[in-house]
Design an enzyme around this catalytic site. Structure first.
Site, PDB file in Angstrom:
ATOM      1  N   LYS A 146       0.841  -1.209  -0.005  1.00  0.00           N
ATOM      2  CA  LYS A 146      -0.082   0.047  -0.094  1.00  0.00           C
ATOM      3  C   LYS A 146       1.022   1.086  -0.052  1.00  0.00           C
ATOM      4  O   LYS A 146       2.177   1.247   0.387  1.00  0.00           O
ATOM      5  CB  LYS A 146      -1.039   0.057   1.234  1.00  0.00           C
ATOM      6  CG  LYS A 146      -0.094   0.041   2.524  1.00  0.00           C
ATOM      7  CD  LYS A 146      -1.172  -0.397   3.771  1.00  0.00           C
ATOM      8  CE  LYS A 146      -0.557  -0.335   5.170  1.00  0.00           C
ATOM      9  NZ  LYS A 146      -1.218  -0.776   6.060  1.00  0.00           N
ATOM     10  N   TYR A 194      16.225  29.639   9.355  1.00  0.00           N
ATOM     11  CA  TYR A 194      14.858  30.470  10.060  1.00  0.00           C
ATOM     12  C   TYR A 194      14.558  30.099  11.586  1.00  0.00           C
ATOM     13  O   TYR A 194      14.850  29.104  12.180  1.00  0.00           O
ATOM     14  CB  TYR A 194      13.697  29.621   9.358  1.00  0.00           C
ATOM     15  CG  TYR A 194      13.356  30.025   7.749  1.00  0.00           C
ATOM     16  CD1 TYR A 194      13.131  31.226   7.615  1.00  0.00           C
ATOM     17  CD2 TYR A 194      13.295  29.112   6.898  1.00  0.00           C
ATOM     18  CE1 TYR A 194      13.079  31.546   6.031  1.00  0.00           C
ATOM     19  CE2 TYR A 194      13.356  29.338   5.689  1.00  0.00           C
ATOM     20  CZ  TYR A 194      13.254  30.794   5.138  1.00  0.00           C
ATOM     21  OH  TYR A 194      12.893  31.070   3.946  1.00  0.00           O
TER      22      TYR A 194
HETATM   23  C1  LIG Z   1      -0.514  -1.954   6.639  1.00  0.00           C
HETATM   24  C2  LIG Z   1      -1.066  -3.187   7.035  1.00  0.00           C
HETATM   25  C3  LIG Z   1      -0.431  -4.323   7.477  1.00  0.00           C
HETATM   26  C4  LIG Z   1       1.244  -4.315   7.576  1.00  0.00           C
HETATM   27  O1  LIG Z   1       1.710  -3.416   8.407  1.00  0.00           O
HETATM   28  P1  LIG Z   1       2.964  -3.427   8.920  1.00  0.00           P
HETATM   29  O2  LIG Z   1       2.996  -2.915  10.393  1.00  0.00           O
HETATM   30  O3  LIG Z   1       3.612  -2.423   8.134  1.00  0.00           O
HETATM   31  O4  LIG Z   1       3.817  -4.640   8.981  1.00  0.00           O
HETATM   32  C5  LIG Z   1      -0.753  -5.434   7.634  1.00  0.00           C
HETATM   33  N1  LIG Z   1      -2.323  -5.562   7.661  1.00  0.00           N
HETATM   34  C6  LIG Z   1      -3.082  -4.602   7.283  1.00  0.00           C
HETATM   35  C7  LIG Z   1      -4.442  -4.856   7.332  1.00  0.00           C
HETATM   36  C8  LIG Z   1      -2.380  -3.565   7.102  1.00  0.00           C
HETATM   37  O5  LIG Z   1      -3.362  -2.315   6.729  1.00  0.00           O
END
Ligand SMILES: *Cc1c(COP(=O)(O)O)cnc(C)c1O
Length: 355
Positions: free
Chosen positions: A35, A251
């Site tokens: 994702k 800044y």
């Molecule tokens: C993002 C996600 C994962 C992966 O989680 P990590 O902490 O990056 O390993 C697994 N399951 C779901 C449903 C997620 O949304």
């Protein structure tokens, strides 16, 4: 010459981390979570680095289409399920598996007439984000199983606290109690659970962050988990300044030189995805030497202490994070997590896939 800032993504590091997942969960199939553009690493790199994965999981439907266009023929799991009925049609067309976490999505499936879709029934065991009441698991699974639009019905949940000892215990118990006698594959483990809780591995694991070489734990480094940083964010010095005691930097004049010192100006700022909240002292490597940032990060530039690296000058290479400066160290210094920094590398930063 292009502005000297870029990111590289190492295919061998991605493959190494996937092999590390396989070693830790040898009896499970692996959904490699891609994702958010593979946590900022890009889908083309992810597909090549994760050829050994059993499936890819994400939640953006346009990116699922892209995975198919890039040649991924294996399973794809949509982690938030359909956002509307047209997504169900697309899942049928592209052969996507869908999470079902809400009754509305079941209605959309009821109306589907294409090829049968495999679904993952998501149970809310305590995260209270997405998922159905575990007590309805049996009846919902039965309801889904008889729909002509539905193929297999598997079961999943997601942990809120797997990164802390004992943090997932009540959710595991809740899941197991509700699903004890039910058929279907199971998937529970994110990266943290995959590392620490072998009893959660089940049929499919769902690692994300660890595949990219960042640690799911605040108190354990990625290196100590056997992981390799997949992304390196690099820039170069485009200027230097020699300060006298009392001179300030950037800044807000938040850094004051305690005595004479040289600083370098790096061609990377928050518009490239470097966190503006990183305070003076955040680790950075200049010309192969570890040093620190000084002053406030600005949009396109930041300053670094050149005292440990007196030969550095314009053109000297800078590693903001990567194999030598862990993204997790930078994140901790900036009060966030590696996930956020990796996902936030800006589109204006060219990304190269290497080895
Ligand atoms: C993002 C996600 C994962 C992966 O989680 P990590 O902490 O990056 O390993 C697994 N399951 C779901 C449903 C997620 O949304």
């Amino acid at each position: 010459m292009p502005r000297p800032v870029s990111a590289s993504v190492s295919l061998s590091a991605l493959a190494h981390n996937l092999a590390e997942v396989r070693r830790r969960a040898p009896g499970s199939r692996i959904w490699a979570v891609v994702k958010a553009h593979a946590y900022g690493h890009g889908l083309p790199a992810a597909i090549r680095g994760f050829t050994g994965a059993d499936g890819l999981a994400l939640l953006e439907f346009d990116n699922a289409r892209r995975l198919r266009a890039l040649g991924w023929r294996g399973p794809i799991l949509m982690l938030e399920g359909p956002f509307g009925p047209e997504d169900v049609a697309m899942a049928g067309e592209l052969g996507l598996s869908l999470v079902v976490h809400d009754a509305t999505q079941i209605e959309w499936l009821r109306g589907h007439e294409g090829k049968a879709i495999d679904v993952w029934l998501k149970l809310n065991t305590g995260m209270n984000r997405l998922g159905l009441d575990p007590d309805s698991a049996a009846s919902t699974q039965r309801e889904l199983s008889v729909l002509p639009a539905v193929g297999t019905v598997s079961l999943m949940t997601h942990f809120s606290d797997a990164d802390r000892p004992g943090g997932a215990a009540s959710q595991i118990e809740r899941f197991d109690r509700a699903t004890l006698d039910l058929p279907g594959s199971r998937s529970l483990a994110n990266s943290a659970a995959l590392c620490d809780l072998p009893q959660t591995h089940r049929h499919w694991v769902r690692p994300g962050i660890m595949l990219y070489g960042s640690s799911p734990f605040a108190d354990r480094s990625a290196a100590s988990l056997g992981l390799r940083a997949a992304m390196t964010l690099r820039a170069a010095l485009i200027g230097t300044q020699t300060l006298k005691a009392g001179d300030t930097v950037g800044y807000g004049s938040s850094f004051t030189a305690p005595g004479p010192m040289r600083i370098g100006i790096v061609a990377c700022g928050y518009a490239d995805g470097y966190p503006r909240h990183a305070p003076t002292g955040t680790p950075v490597e200049v010309a192969g030497v570890r040093t620190r940032t000084v002053g406030r990060v600005s949009m396109d530039m930041m300053a670094v202490d050149l005292e440990p690296t007196p030969d550095a000058g314009v053109g000297s290479p800078v590693e903001l994070w990567g194999e030598r400066v862990s993204v997790d160290e930078v994140a901790a210094s900036a009060g966030t997590i590696g996930y956020e920094l990796l996902c936030a590398v800006a589109p204006r930063v060219p990304m190269h896939v290497v080895d």
